[in-house]
Design an enzyme around this catalytic site. Sequence first.
Site, PDB file in Angstrom:
ATOM      1  N   CYS A 178      48.219   7.893  83.122  1.00  0.00           N
ATOM      2  CA  CYS A 178      48.522   8.568  81.644  1.00  0.00           C
ATOM      3  C   CYS A 178      47.471   9.373  81.279  1.00  0.00           C
ATOM      4  CB  CYS A 178      48.165   7.052  80.804  1.00  0.00           C
ATOM      5  SG  CYS A 178      49.296   5.704  81.271  1.00  0.00           S
ATOM      6  N   HIS A 179      46.161   9.478  81.829  1.00  0.00           N
ATOM      7  CA  HIS A 179      45.448  10.487  81.375  1.00  0.00           C
ATOM      8  C   HIS A 179      44.348  11.206  82.336  1.00  0.00           C
ATOM      9  CE1 HIS A 179      46.528   8.352  77.619  1.00  0.00           C
ATOM     10  NE2 HIS A 179      46.473   9.556  77.167  1.00  0.00           N
ATOM     11  N   GLY A 180      44.636  10.708  83.748  1.00  0.00           N
ATOM     12  CA  GLY A 180      44.159  11.173  84.805  1.00  0.00           C
ATOM     13  C   GLY A 180      42.791  10.678  85.022  1.00  0.00           C
TER      14      GLY A 180
END
Length: 175
Positions: free
Chosen positions: A139-141
Amino acid sequence: MTASTADHPTRRDFLYVATGAAAAVGGVATLWPFISQMNPDASTIAAGAPIEVDLSPIAEGQDIKVFWRGKPIYISHRTKKQVEEVRKVPVSSLIDPATDQSRTKDGHEQWLVVIGICTHLGCIPIAHEGNYDGFFCPCHGSQYDASGRVRQGPAPLNLPVPPYQFVSDTKIQIG
């Protein structure tokens, strides 16, 4: 000689006692559902109950996902190489400093048990992905190493370790 009413109960005394007993039984019968509804639901009790997991079918380098209290729990059977690599990492270089030894049980260093919820926004990370052979949150790394410690990305904390214990060499109890 006349008998006094104090020596012998009268019909009126019987009616007072019977009415009081009926009122008490009715009061208990009325209150019982209200008190009973305050107890937790059976599914709630089951959701918080400890679970046992057999580790024997998990091969070295493999992990499984089980659910406890509605949360995904990753159980990883780490290789010796993975254990050595995470133990070489300087704790001072970590975003949320923690040793690998503090995240595993003594004598069972090859087993990692973590709650599989990203500490950034609550996504479910993917195991054996990312730059550190640990967990990767797409999702956001956010990237975690094989010890569940955050190494890169916006996640502020390591993957939490649930309360667990080894029941035997091949079985753990979570919760």
